[in-house]
Design an enzyme around this catalytic site. Structure first.
Site, mmCIF file in Angstrom:
data_model
loop_
_atom_site.group_PDB
_atom_site.id
_atom_site.type_symbol
_atom_site.label_atom_id
_atom_site.label_comp_id
_atom_site.label_asym_id
_atom_site.label_seq_id
_atom_site.Cartn_x
_atom_site.Cartn_y
_atom_site.Cartn_z
ATOM 1 N N VAL A 49 0.809 -1.256 0.113
ATOM 2 C CA VAL A 49 -0.074 -0.076 0.045
ATOM 3 C C VAL A 49 0.973 1.256 0.208
ATOM 4 O O VAL A 49 0.457 2.252 -0.657
ATOM 5 C CB VAL A 49 -1.170 0.002 1.196
ATOM 6 N N CYS A 50 1.970 1.227 0.900
ATOM 7 C CA CYS A 50 2.872 2.561 0.807
ATOM 8 C C CYS A 50 3.322 3.101 -0.415
ATOM 9 O O CYS A 50 3.247 4.016 -0.609
ATOM 10 C CB CYS A 50 3.967 2.028 1.979
#
Length: 178
Positions: A49-50
């Site tokens: 996700v980052c």
């Protein structure tokens, strides 16, 4: 967690990698005096996700700068990990060049001050803080590890604060203040 909104932002000083992946710098709260700061914490480099969040904010960095706001990403990884991630080929899980620095909160001191540290894991939640030009926290949002934040919503909230007035539900640029 102690409330930060409406209070002076906790001071910080961290090592950071420049967004182009070419060298390091020190970042501290005082560097942003007179500007808006959007500081967002993410759990770890080389994850899933980052990079979507970081590249999403990077693609729209100019919109933040047009609003006299700077972006700063922070995680508990070292500045060397950040540098490697930026410089690694995107096809091999790298991040690529971005338009703002990524700071290292390796000691977890800053994420602890901002109330988003997960002590047992040594990482932070997805906290985002908008700090005004006088160093006051005006907005904070904290997400679980699995859900990314919205660049559109961050820009909307920043613009709302910059009107200096009261903004109703779903206010957008061009709408009247209350």
């Amino acid at each position: 967690m102690e409330r930060l909104v409406g209070k002076p932002a906790p001071e910080f000083e961290m090592k950071a990698v420049k967004g182009d992946g070419r060298g390091f710098t020190e970042v501290k709260l005082g560097d942003y005096k007179g500007k808006w700061l959007v500081m967002f914490f993410y759990p770890l480099d080389f994850t899933f996700v980052c990079p979507t969040e970081i590249t999403g904010f990077s693609k729209r960095a100019e919109e933040f700068r047009d609003l006299k706001a700077e972006l700063l990403a922070v995680s508990c990884d070292s500045q060397y990990s950040h540098e490697t991630w930026i410089n690694q080929d995107i096809k091999q899980g790298g991040l690529g060049k971005i338009n703002f620095p990524i700071a290292s909160d390796k000691t977890t001191e800053v994420s602890t001050k901002y109330g988003i540290q997960i002590e047992e894991e040594g990482i932070s939640l997805r906290g985002l803080f908008i700090i005004d030009p006088e160093g006051i926290v005006r907005y904070s949002v904290v997400h679980d590890l699995n859900v990314g934040r919205s660049v559109d919503e961050t820009l909307r909230v920043l613009k709302a604060f910059q009107t200096g007035g009261m903004c109703a539900l779903d206010w957008h640029e061009g709408d009247d203040n209350l």
